[in-house]
Design a protein around this motif. Sequence first.
Motif, short mmCIF file in Angstrom:
data_model
loop_
_atom_site.label_atom_id
_atom_site.label_comp_id
_atom_site.label_asym_id
_atom_site.label_seq_id
_atom_site.Cartn_x
_atom_site.Cartn_y
_atom_site.Cartn_z
N GLU A 108 0.84 -1.21 0.00
CA GLU A 108 0.00 0.00 0.00
C GLU A 108 0.87 1.25 0.00
O GLU A 108 0.58 2.21 -0.72
N ARG A 109 1.90 1.24 0.82
CA ARG A 109 2.79 2.40 0.93
C ARG A 109 3.46 2.70 -0.41
O ARG A 109 3.54 3.86 -0.84
N PHE A 112 0.87 4.16 -2.78
CA PHE A 112 0.56 5.55 -2.45
C PHE A 112 1.67 6.48 -2.93
O PHE A 112 1.42 7.52 -3.54
N PHE A 183 -4.47 7.57 -2.28
CA PHE A 183 -4.88 6.91 -1.04
C PHE A 183 -5.95 5.85 -1.30
O PHE A 183 -5.84 4.71 -0.83
N LEU A 184 -6.99 6.21 -2.05
CA LEU A 184 -8.07 5.26 -2.32
C LEU A 184 -7.58 4.06 -3.11
O LEU A 184 -7.94 2.92 -2.81
N ALA A 186 -4.48 2.87 -3.19
CA ALA A 186 -3.62 2.06 -2.32
C ALA A 186 -4.45 1.23 -1.36
O ALA A 186 -4.15 0.04 -1.13
N LYS A 187 -5.50 1.81 -0.78
CA LYS A 187 -6.35 1.08 0.16
C LYS A 187 -7.10 -0.06 -0.53
O LYS A 187 -7.19 -1.16 0.00
N VAL A 188 -7.66 0.22 -1.70
CA VAL A 188 -8.44 -0.80 -2.41
C VAL A 188 -7.54 -1.92 -2.93
O VAL A 188 -7.89 -3.10 -2.89
N GLY A 190 -4.46 -2.69 -1.78
CA GLY A 190 -3.53 -3.24 -0.79
C GLY A 190 -3.70 -4.73 -0.54
O GLY A 190 -2.75 -5.49 -0.59
#
Length: 197
Positions: A108-109, A112, A183-184, A186-188, A190
């Motif tokens: 995720e990082r 992002f 952000f979105l 990376a979250k989705v 991840g």
Amino acid sequence: FFWLFAEAAFIFTILSLWLVIGFNKQWFVTCASVVSGTVIALLIGLIAMNVTNGKGVHYEALDYATQSPKQLFLAATVIGLLGTVMDAATDIVSTLFEMKRTDEKISERQLFKSGMAVGRSIMGPLINVLLMIFFAETFTMAILYFKTGNSIAYTFEWTMALGIVQTLVSGIGVTLVIPCASFLSAKVLGGAQDVND
């Protein structure tokens, strides 16, 4: 009619993204990024205009504006803002989804940070294009104002002020959508096993 234009623009944005991307995670993330970036940028623009009481902004200077020029200006601002934000969000989200397809172990990082890097690289050119389009639209009218003996301040106020406000709001939208889309995505992505769902 501002709300009519705004709702129609959002509906067409969502439909056009659906036709191009398809109904999947990438479409959802792109739509969420576009809507959030557009709404926040528009709110910031409206707050700034209310705080300054619209000083120096002459809505009546709009072409063909005979009734409700402020609403017409805001509707045009929303349409321009949506187009700019959608361009930036689509570039970022599609890049990150392709990165996940290529390397399923990417974190995720890393996603992002990659999204932010993509956003920074496209932000400048996008805002430059907005400024160039705006100057191209107002150049001939500004020359006419100068030829008739008007000052630089008066010419700017009546030919360029509205375009500058629209460009600033769109620039804010581009700036906001970069971290939002990154952000979105990376979250989705991840923990996603299949980015095509």
